[in-house]
Enzyme design. Structure first.
Site, short mmCIF file in Angstrom:
data_model
loop_
_atom_site.label_atom_id
_atom_site.label_comp_id
_atom_site.label_asym_id
_atom_site.label_seq_id
_atom_site.Cartn_x
_atom_site.Cartn_y
_atom_site.Cartn_z
N ASP A 54 0.81 -1.23 0.00
CA ASP A 54 0.00 0.00 0.00
C ASP A 54 0.84 1.27 0.00
O ASP A 54 0.42 2.31 0.50
CB ASP A 54 -0.96 0.05 1.21
CG ASP A 54 -1.80 -1.20 1.32
OD1 ASP A 54 -2.19 -1.72 0.26
OD2 ASP A 54 -2.05 -1.66 2.45
N GLY A 101 -3.97 -4.37 -4.75
CA GLY A 101 -4.93 -3.41 -5.29
C GLY A 101 -4.16 -2.17 -5.70
O GLY A 101 -3.76 -1.40 -4.86
N HIS A 102 -3.90 -2.04 -6.99
CA HIS A 102 -3.09 -0.90 -7.45
C HIS A 102 -4.01 0.18 -8.01
O HIS A 102 -4.72 -0.04 -8.99
CB HIS A 102 -2.06 -1.37 -8.48
CG HIS A 102 -0.99 -2.22 -7.84
ND1 HIS A 102 0.00 -2.85 -8.53
CD2 HIS A 102 -0.78 -2.52 -6.54
CE1 HIS A 102 0.78 -3.50 -7.68
NE2 HIS A 102 0.32 -3.32 -6.47
N LYS A 150 2.32 2.14 -5.13
CA LYS A 150 3.04 1.66 -6.32
C LYS A 150 2.22 1.84 -7.60
O LYS A 150 2.78 2.07 -8.67
CB LYS A 150 3.40 0.17 -6.16
CG LYS A 150 4.37 -0.11 -5.03
CD LYS A 150 4.64 -1.58 -4.88
CE LYS A 150 3.47 -2.40 -4.41
NZ LYS A 150 2.98 -2.11 -3.06
N GLN A 208 2.39 -5.97 -3.13
CA GLN A 208 2.64 -6.02 -1.68
C GLN A 208 3.94 -5.24 -1.37
O GLN A 208 4.24 -4.28 -2.06
CB GLN A 208 2.70 -7.46 -1.16
CG GLN A 208 1.34 -8.16 -1.15
CD GLN A 208 0.94 -8.73 -2.49
OE1 GLN A 208 1.71 -9.42 -3.13
NE2 GLN A 208 -0.27 -8.47 -2.92
P1 IMP Z 1 -2.42 -12.71 1.86
O1 IMP Z 1 -1.48 -12.13 0.86
O2 IMP Z 1 -3.86 -12.50 1.50
O3 IMP Z 1 -2.09 -14.13 2.20
O4 IMP Z 1 -2.23 -11.88 3.22
C1 IMP Z 1 -1.05 -11.97 4.01
C2 IMP Z 1 -0.72 -10.61 4.63
O5 IMP Z 1 -0.34 -9.72 3.61
C3 IMP Z 1 -1.88 -9.95 5.35
O6 IMP Z 1 -1.38 -9.19 6.43
C4 IMP Z 1 -2.46 -9.02 4.30
O7 IMP Z 1 -3.15 -7.94 4.87
C5 IMP Z 1 -1.18 -8.57 3.64
N1 IMP Z 1 -1.37 -8.14 2.25
C6 IMP Z 1 -1.55 -8.93 1.16
N2 IMP Z 1 -1.65 -8.20 0.05
C7 IMP Z 1 -1.50 -6.92 0.42
C8 IMP Z 1 -1.47 -5.69 -0.30
O8 IMP Z 1 -1.57 -5.63 -1.53
N3 IMP Z 1 -1.30 -4.56 0.46
C9 IMP Z 1 -1.14 -4.61 1.80
N4 IMP Z 1 -1.14 -5.73 2.51
C10 IMP Z 1 -1.32 -6.88 1.83
#
Ligand code: IMP
Length: 435
Positions: free
Chosen positions: A12, A39-40, A15, A224
């Site tokens: 977040d 989510g970009h 990017k 991420q």
């Molecule tokens: P997962 O990727 O859904 O398995 O989540 C694992 C961890 O990564 C959790 O803390 C999510 O909130 C975090 N996370 C996954 N994708 C994002 C992202 O695009 N932005 C921020 N946090 C993310």
């Protein structure tokens, strides 16, 4: 020259805007990991668009877009994203290439993830519940379904085999009427995707290597952030892929030699969604005001993000891990008007100073931040288009970030729109080919 844009925090960082901004200088934008947990957000002509699987380069008509083998794909969600692009009249066919070896997320992955999170009781990871982790588990368990199987029709027998295996392994709960209905729907989606996506699922690594040899300029888009990297993040509170620059080579099937520059994106403060250590988290009204002013709610799940001061120890760790050529700083304006801003410049653990960043979650949860206090700036930095427009206190804050990390801040994003950007070095200088 090929450039990577990676997140330096817990995702977040902004990017999406950065990739959209830089994409005009490139021929190809390629994503190498993750799925629709990302989510970009991109603003174009005052309108907001969020892409989850599809590279943010799709909004530039001249840019080709690659979804690499390192990604996991929810086919129904991808079809939905494509439909959203079509609804705004954006031509995607012939500009979107999906690796035949990207893995497919199944409904059972989502179900398993929910079970796993519930099983963790009071200490869940706080995942996006999109099935990302279990999809990577099946990948590394060597039983995953590939995008190439979706479009060559061999998915039918594989899906049957997978279902039998899930039922045998996870028992009757996996075969409940609800699960079965989801599975039938999943097969209907694959049936549709088999022809609809047939001409865009391909061996993208060969495609990309050919183009690289022909001199195409590629922008590698990280999703991420470094601190969520499965190997180098705050394990186990991480995602299941390699978000740091090291993931590019494997996630796209190209030699690391093709990555010429790496830029890291960081907010001027920290946020995190989901659980896990966050030494500089603010539980007071300052944290609340940052959340409200910065609209810190997840682009994918809408969850409120945890907010805190900028952690230079963690930022330096991420800069060093990715060996970034420069930092792209976002959302400085959210700190406008605060009487004082704080920077975390060290940690103590059990009263003793800590060397570097103990990234393991069990250790990082126990550290106490050491802060430096810096004067705030009453002036607005929103929309600043060059360094000279910034108040001296804001410049001093940026200089301290550069000094601590040993990396230059090359670009400041001072608002969500494309023009709300201050280049501290000209784009030419930043993107100039390296010898
Ligand atoms: P997962 O990727 O859904 O398995 O989540 C694992 C961890 O990564 C959790 O803390 C999510 O909130 C975090 N996370 C996954 N994708 C994002 C992202 O695009 N932005 C921020 N946090 C993310």
């Amino acid at each position: 020259m090929n450039v990577a844009v990676v997140g330096l925090q817990w995702g977040d960082e902004g990017k999406g805007k950065v990739v959209d901004l830089l994409a005009e200088h490139f021929d190809i934008v390629a994503r190498y990991q993750g799925g629709h947990n990302a989510g970009h957000t991109v603003y174009r002509d005052g309108r907001k668009f969020v892409v989850h699987h599809i590279p943010a380069g799709i909004f530039h008509p001249h840019v080709q877009n690659v979804m690499g083998n390192g990604m996991v794909i929810d086919v129904e969600a991808l079809l939905g994203e494509i439909a959203d692009l079509e609804a705004i009249g954006l031509a995607w066919r012939g500009r979107l290439w999906v690796s035949d070896r990207a893995h497919v997320i199944t409904p059972i992955h989502r179900w398993l993830e929910a079970q796993e999170e519930d099983f963790r009781g009071h200490c869940p990871i706080g995942t996006t519940r999109r099935g990302i982790g279990p999809a990577y588990e099946d990948k590394y368990g060597r039983r995953g379904l590939l995008m190439g199987q979706v479009t060559d029709g061999t998915w039918r027998s594989h899906v049957k085999w997978l279902w039998d295996r899930y039922v045998r392994t996870f028992g009757p709960a996996a075969a409940s009427p609800e699960r079965r209905a989801e599975w039938d729907r999943f097969q209907a989606v694959l049936e549709r995707a088999e022809t609809y996506l047939a001409d865009c699922v391909t061996q993208t690594d060969i495609w990309l290597r050919d183009r690289l040899r022909q001199g195409a300029r590629v922008l590698f888009e990280g999703a991420q952030g470094t601190l969520l990297d499965v190997d180098h993040g705050t394990y186990p509170f991480v995602t299941s892929s390699h978000c740091s620059a090291g993931g590019i080579s494997i996630g796209l099937g190209i030699s690391p030699r093709w990555v010429h520059r790496v830029f890291g994106v960081s907010k001027a403060y920290c946020t995190r969604v989901g659980a896990g250590p966050f030494p500089t988290e603010l539980h007071d009204e300052v944290g609340q005001s940052i959340r409200e002013r910065g609209a810190e709610y997840g682009a994918t799940t809408g969850r409120p993000r945890r907010c805190g001061w900028l952690d230079l120890v963690a930022l330096k760790y991420a800069c060093d891990l990715n060996d970034v050529d420069g930092i792209i700083l976002t959302k400085l304006d959210i700190l406008d008007g605060l009487p004082r801003v704080r920077l975390c410049v060290g940690y103590t653990l059990d009263g003793w100073p800590v060397e570097g960043c103990p990234v393991r979650a069990d250790l990082l949860m126990r550290v106490q931040p050491i802060y430096e206090d810096w004067p705030g700036w009453p002036e607005s930095t929103y929309g600043a288009a060059c360094l000279d427009y910034l108040p001296e206190a804001a410049r001093a804050y940026i200089r301290r970030i550069e000094e601590y990390t040993g990396r230059p801040v090359v670009l400041l994003s001072s608002g969500p729109q494309r023009h709300e950007t201050a280049w501290f070095h000209s784009p030419d200088e930043i993107l100039r080919p390296v010898l």
